[in-house]
Every structure is written in C-alpha cells, then in structure tokens.
Design a protein around this motif. Sequence first.
Motif, PDB file in Angstrom:
ATOM      1  N   GLN A  27       0.838  -1.196   0.000  1.00 17.35           N
ATOM      2  CA  GLN A  27       0.000   0.000   0.000  1.00 17.35           C
ATOM      3  C   GLN A  27       0.879   1.255   0.000  1.00 17.35           C
ATOM      4  N   ILE A  59       2.346   1.687  -3.503  1.00 20.99           N
ATOM      5  CA  ILE A  59       1.337   2.210  -4.432  1.00 20.99           C
ATOM      6  C   ILE A  59       1.157   3.711  -4.217  1.00 20.99           C
ATOM      7  N   ARG A  60       1.069   4.118  -2.967  1.00 20.63           N
ATOM      8  CA  ARG A  60       0.876   5.529  -2.642  1.00 20.63           C
ATOM      9  C   ARG A  60       2.096   6.356  -3.022  1.00 20.63           C
ATOM     10  N   SER A  67       2.476   6.827  -6.714  1.00 25.90           N
ATOM     11  CA  SER A  67       1.291   7.435  -7.343  1.00 25.90           C
ATOM     12  C   SER A  67       0.700   6.529  -8.421  1.00 25.90           C
ATOM     13  N   ILE A  68       0.574   5.247  -8.075  1.00 24.47           N
ATOM     14  CA  ILE A  68       0.047   4.254  -9.009  1.00 24.47           C
ATOM     15  C   ILE A  68      -1.468   4.188  -8.878  1.00 24.47           C
ATOM     16  N   THR A  69      -2.139   4.163 -10.000  1.00 21.66           N
ATOM     17  CA  THR A  69      -3.578   3.931 -10.020  1.00 21.66           C
ATOM     18  C   THR A  69      -3.789   2.442 -10.277  1.00 21.66           C
ATOM     19  N   VAL A  70      -4.389   1.768  -9.316  1.00 23.66           N
ATOM     20  CA  VAL A  70      -4.645   0.334  -9.461  1.00 23.66           C
ATOM     21  C   VAL A  70      -5.770   0.162 -10.488  1.00 23.66           C
ATOM     22  N   PRO A  71      -5.526  -0.623 -11.538  1.00 27.02           N
ATOM     23  CA  PRO A  71      -6.557  -0.822 -12.563  1.00 27.02           C
ATOM     24  C   PRO A  71      -7.817  -1.473 -11.990  1.00 27.02           C
ATOM     25  N   SER A 106       2.169  -2.325 -12.987  1.00 32.39           N
ATOM     26  CA  SER A 106       3.381  -1.565 -12.639  1.00 32.39           C
ATOM     27  C   SER A 106       4.570  -2.467 -12.339  1.00 32.39           C
TER      28      SER A 106
END
Length: 85
Positions: free
Chosen positions: A17, A20-21, A24-28, A47
Amino acid sequence: MSLPTPRVVLVFGADDQAWIRRSSITVPAFWNGHEVPPVQGDVVRFSGRQFTIQGRLWEQDGDSITLKLYMSSAHAPSDTDFGPL
C-alpha cells in the motif's frame, strides 16, 4: 429483479500500500464490466509487480454489495523482476 453489481476492492498489505501511494500508481479496475467475479488464486499484474488473491470477503451494506480481495505481497520469493517499476 436485478441484482446489484458488486464493487470489487483490492486490499493490500502495508508495504505494498505504501509503494502504491509513494509511486502514485492507479490500481486498474480489473473486474469492471465482467460478470464472473475473481476467485482465490487469480493473479493480477500492474506496474511491474504481480499479486495473487489470497482471500475474498463478501459484504452487504443496504443495497450495495462489496467483494474485498485480500492480495498477496508483491515480492516474488525468487526476487524476479517483472519489468520496470
């Protein structure tokens, strides 16, 4: 009577988590538009990292249904590189 479409939420461990934060990844939204819900053992990749669904939890709150998917750690035991991060 039609059943509501469940909202699918991926739940990651604290380290993933944070990654991801930080990145700055947008989870599909992997399951948008699919009629078949994901099952334990399904694998998703984004990613450059791979996650396996380890558990599922169905929740109902009023008229909405949520399917929470508890994901494995992204760290492959063999330190395999799945591409650029």
